[in-house]
Design a protein around this motif. Sequence first.
Motif, PDB file in Angstrom:
ATOM      1  N   SER A  47       6.903  -0.180 -40.435  1.00 28.66           N
ATOM      2  CA  SER A  47       6.305  -1.249 -41.594  1.00 28.66           C
ATOM      3  C   SER A  47       5.042  -0.765 -41.962  1.00 28.66           C
ATOM      4  CB  SER A  47       5.750  -2.310 -40.216  1.00 28.66           C
ATOM      5  OG  SER A  47       4.835  -1.927 -39.304  1.00 28.66           O
ATOM      6  N   HIS A  50       4.001  -2.036 -45.870  1.00 28.63           N
ATOM      7  CA  HIS A  50       3.664  -3.480 -45.464  1.00 28.63           C
ATOM      8  C   HIS A  50       2.475  -3.694 -46.887  1.00 28.63           C
ATOM      9  CE1 HIS A  50       1.113  -6.780 -43.755  1.00 28.63           C
ATOM     10  NE2 HIS A  50       1.982  -7.260 -44.110  1.00 28.63           N
ATOM     11  N   LEU A  72       8.678  -6.928 -40.099  1.00 26.30           N
ATOM     12  CA  LEU A  72       7.362  -7.061 -40.232  1.00 26.30           C
ATOM     13  C   LEU A  72       6.683  -7.424 -39.075  1.00 26.30           C
ATOM     14  CD1 LEU A  72       8.038  -8.819 -43.536  1.00 26.30           C
ATOM     15  CD2 LEU A  72       6.249  -7.217 -43.354  1.00 26.30           C
ATOM     16  N   ALA A  75       4.055  -5.067 -38.265  1.00 28.78           N
ATOM     17  CA  ALA A  75       3.336  -4.603 -39.313  1.00 28.78           C
ATOM     18  C   ALA A  75       1.858  -5.402 -38.613  1.00 28.78           C
ATOM     19  CB  ALA A  75       3.578  -5.619 -40.575  1.00 28.78           C
ATOM     20  N   SER A  82       3.885 -11.641 -46.718  1.00 22.76           N
ATOM     21  CA  SER A  82       4.018 -10.191 -46.347  1.00 22.76           C
ATOM     22  C   SER A  82       5.558  -9.625 -46.597  1.00 22.76           C
ATOM     23  CB  SER A  82       3.989  -9.850 -44.676  1.00 22.76           C
ATOM     24  OG  SER A  82       2.546 -10.139 -44.507  1.00 22.76           O
TER      25      SER A  82
END
Length: 106
Positions: A47, A50, A72, A75, A82
Amino acid sequence: MPKITYIEHSGTEHTVDVAEGLTVMEGAVTNNIPGIDADCGGACACSTCHVYVDPAWVDRLPPREEMESDMLDFAYEPQDNSRLTCQLKVTGDLDGLVVRMPEKQI
């Protein structure tokens, strides 16, 4: 060539041309934009690319696929806007896209 604006967590803006066919992540790496680590090289296996997509752009992007949504979860402080930049292919429709980096990538 589409212009994409990357905004660092500090507020520093970088507006760069990114060739169509690249990903938003590749555009950041190619242009040495700080804040996009891209540890997995775009394989959607981490991630570290991001970003928070500017609200004006959220509905203009293709929806997340399941693998991106799963990544995600790892993240830093994911939000509804996002996205992983490795999953956003640059087309002419992304000209003017604005993304903001989180405080850190994990």
